[in-house]
Design a protein around this motif. Sequence first.
Motif, mmCIF file in Angstrom:
data_model
loop_
_atom_site.group_PDB
_atom_site.id
_atom_site.type_symbol
_atom_site.label_atom_id
_atom_site.label_comp_id
_atom_site.label_asym_id
_atom_site.label_seq_id
_atom_site.Cartn_x
_atom_site.Cartn_y
_atom_site.Cartn_z
ATOM 1 N N ASN A 198 42.044 28.314 45.421
ATOM 2 C CA ASN A 198 41.863 29.740 45.179
ATOM 3 C C ASN A 198 40.717 30.274 46.042
ATOM 4 O O ASN A 198 39.664 29.646 46.148
ATOM 5 C CB ASN A 198 41.505 29.983 43.707
ATOM 6 C CG ASN A 198 41.315 31.457 43.417
ATOM 7 O OD1 ASN A 198 42.273 32.231 43.533
ATOM 8 N ND2 ASN A 198 40.107 31.870 43.080
ATOM 9 N N GLU A 199 40.942 31.434 46.631
ATOM 10 C CA GLU A 199 39.897 32.129 47.401
ATOM 11 C C GLU A 199 39.013 31.139 48.149
ATOM 12 O O GLU A 199 37.813 31.008 47.867
ATOM 13 C CB GLU A 199 39.057 33.019 46.487
ATOM 14 C CG GLU A 199 39.823 34.216 45.983
ATOM 15 C CD GLU A 199 38.974 35.229 45.223
ATOM 16 O OE1 GLU A 199 37.881 34.864 44.756
ATOM 17 O OE2 GLU A 199 39.407 36.381 45.104
ATOM 18 N N ILE A 200 39.617 30.479 49.120
ATOM 19 C CA ILE A 200 38.878 29.416 49.821
ATOM 20 C C ILE A 200 37.612 29.966 50.488
ATOM 21 O O ILE A 200 36.621 29.250 50.621
ATOM 22 C CB ILE A 200 39.819 28.684 50.814
ATOM 23 C CG1 ILE A 200 39.155 27.432 51.367
ATOM 24 C CG2 ILE A 200 40.354 29.604 51.895
ATOM 25 C CD1 ILE A 200 40.099 26.429 51.984
ATOM 26 N N ASN A 201 37.623 31.252 50.836
ATOM 27 C CA ASN A 201 36.422 31.830 51.465
ATOM 28 C C ASN A 201 35.255 32.027 50.481
ATOM 29 O O ASN A 201 34.148 32.344 50.890
ATOM 30 C CB ASN A 201 36.728 33.142 52.201
ATOM 31 C CG ASN A 201 37.581 34.121 51.420
ATOM 32 O OD1 ASN A 201 38.301 33.753 50.499
ATOM 33 N ND2 ASN A 201 37.511 35.382 51.776
ATOM 34 N N MET A 202 35.521 31.811 49.194
ATOM 35 C CA MET A 202 34.457 31.880 48.180
ATOM 36 C C MET A 202 33.359 30.850 48.481
ATOM 37 O O MET A 202 32.204 31.013 48.078
ATOM 38 C CB MET A 202 35.066 31.625 46.796
ATOM 39 C CG MET A 202 34.108 31.705 45.649
ATOM 40 S SD MET A 202 33.450 33.345 45.397
ATOM 41 C CE MET A 202 34.588 34.017 44.222
ATOM 42 N N ILE A 203 33.715 29.792 49.184
ATOM 43 C CA ILE A 203 32.758 28.726 49.507
ATOM 44 C C ILE A 203 31.520 29.291 50.218
ATOM 45 O O ILE A 203 30.417 28.769 50.065
ATOM 46 C CB ILE A 203 33.487 27.661 50.366
ATOM 47 C CG1 ILE A 203 32.919 26.280 50.162
ATOM 48 C CG2 ILE A 203 33.509 27.996 51.824
ATOM 49 C CD1 ILE A 203 33.787 25.184 50.767
ATOM 50 N N VAL B 24 48.505 37.699 45.081
ATOM 51 C CA VAL B 24 48.406 36.905 43.849
ATOM 52 C C VAL B 24 47.280 37.354 42.925
ATOM 53 O O VAL B 24 47.075 36.746 41.873
ATOM 54 C CB VAL B 24 48.318 35.395 44.156
ATOM 55 C CG1 VAL B 24 49.598 34.901 44.805
ATOM 56 C CG2 VAL B 24 47.126 35.063 45.011
ATOM 57 N N GLU B 25 46.570 38.393 43.308
ATOM 58 C CA GLU B 25 45.586 39.015 42.402
ATOM 59 C C GLU B 25 45.362 40.449 42.823
ATOM 60 O O GLU B 25 45.161 40.715 44.020
ATOM 61 C CB GLU B 25 44.224 38.300 42.470
ATOM 62 C CG GLU B 25 44.167 36.977 41.778
ATOM 63 C CD GLU B 25 42.768 36.385 41.760
ATOM 64 O OE1 GLU B 25 41.791 37.152 41.692
ATOM 65 O OE2 GLU B 25 42.668 35.153 41.812
ATOM 66 N N ASN B 26 45.386 41.328 41.850
ATOM 67 C CA ASN B 26 45.034 42.735 42.061
ATOM 68 C C ASN B 26 44.958 43.353 40.674
ATOM 69 O O ASN B 26 45.851 43.137 39.859
ATOM 70 C CB ASN B 26 46.141 43.418 42.913
ATOM 71 C CG ASN B 26 45.965 44.933 42.991
ATOM 72 O OD1 ASN B 26 46.864 45.698 42.617
ATOM 73 N ND2 ASN B 26 44.839 45.369 43.468
#
Length: 474
Positions: free
Chosen positions: A178-183, A371-373
């Motif tokens: 999920n949201e790999i850029n969250m890293i 997949v999210e909004n």
Amino acid sequence: MGFQKNFLWGGATAANQCEGGIFEGGRGLANVDVCPAGADRNAVITGHRKMFEMDSEHVYPAAEAIDMYHHFREDIRLFGEMGFKVYRMSIAWTRIFPNGDESEPNEAGLAFYEEVFKECRKYRIQPLVTISHFDCPIYLIEKYGGWRSRKMIDFYLKLCRVLFTRYRDYVTHWLTFNEINMILHAPFMGAGFCFKEGENEEQVKYQAAHHELVASALATRLAHEINPDNKVGCMFAAGSAYPYTCRPEDVWEALLTDQENYFFVDIQSRGYYPAYAVKRLQKKGVFPVMETGDKEILRQNPVDFISFSYYNSRCIAAPGSGQEEAEGNLFKSAKNPYLKFSEWGWPIDPLGLRITLNEVYDRYQKPLFIVENGLGAIDTPDENGVINDDYRIDYLREHIRAMKAAVEEDGVELMGYTSWAPIDLISAGSGEMKKRYGFIYVDKQEDGSGTLARSRKKSFTWYQRVIATNGEEL
Ligand code: BG6
């Protein structure tokens, strides 16, 4: 015209934000369990304050969440009633491997998700499974440093193998992270690692990102090997960056922001590190250490589709411009004077969704999946106990209109739409319960009180109609 017949309408949740039951069924402790509500949350989720266990001074909202662990039959029945075609959900890694490095999985955890999938099947709801929605076993963090360590690739693949094999008959659509850029923004919550005093944080983040990217590519390969019908997607937090003005310095800064986000998808979809990243990471001395064969792994195993969350666009001004800032998913950006804002200060920009869909589709030419909004808002029941959430209906209507235009008028290939979240749950960013997104109200209050009873909000019937008419009646 309109959406394709088999358009996947539904909703999305994450295990740690809804399941609770963290000490049941032999489950182990995870990073997402020990992120407290309140003032210390930010320091913990960003990896600047170590918290590897629960203490008595903090409240840990994931511990009970909305107790979906015990309510899933009722909740999925309500999703069925709304007519969901798809339910995006995630697996709590520590239900399957409590520590993460065991040789055998935990049968109670596997059986739990099997029941969840069976329940979905009853209502002809197809699961879309996020393998890791920020989840990482605490044991792996303490022993190996979480995704700082390359060893994580093997532990993650072991989990994937078990999931792909055991649920072969139930699941064909998977998201690796999920949201790999969250890293880059909340590495402890997003990827299970903390920083050490004085180290180069960027280097650590990009090394961990490389491990996740290799793991994602190998998981894609494995999914295809185990079941050729499997479709694997990447997932990133999207939202185009607008230059604050047409001043070239603002335009340039906006481009840099977009590249920082697209970096992950460039690799997961195109299969190689983009030139801008190679140059910039090398120049800063933070280009990740790679092993022989990594480049081929990335090159040979691109994802089948691209999924993303969209809550808001971002408005970017050159450094030092002194613009007022606005909140938003993942990070703050300059306050866009043309937009309205949610109660949490997030910009509301439906056209931005159409812009993002076009940008992402132009860039990758692969099927997309939103997949999210959704809208996080305070819901207050009226005198009859009903939530008349017209503000949520307005938000969703405008966003669905925008995505419809992207499909009908711009030719974007879109597989589906899962709103965040069909049922009230714990906020990832703030840990709050009062930031509600659902069509289904959960009687759980900010102080932890409440019966956990579920009830339908006004938006429930509205979304039911949207799905029944395949997006024709909004
Ligand atoms: C995304 C996450 O960042 O946004 C979800 O994938 C999260 O887990 C959602 O809940 C909304 O953010 P928040 O902070 O309002 O929960």
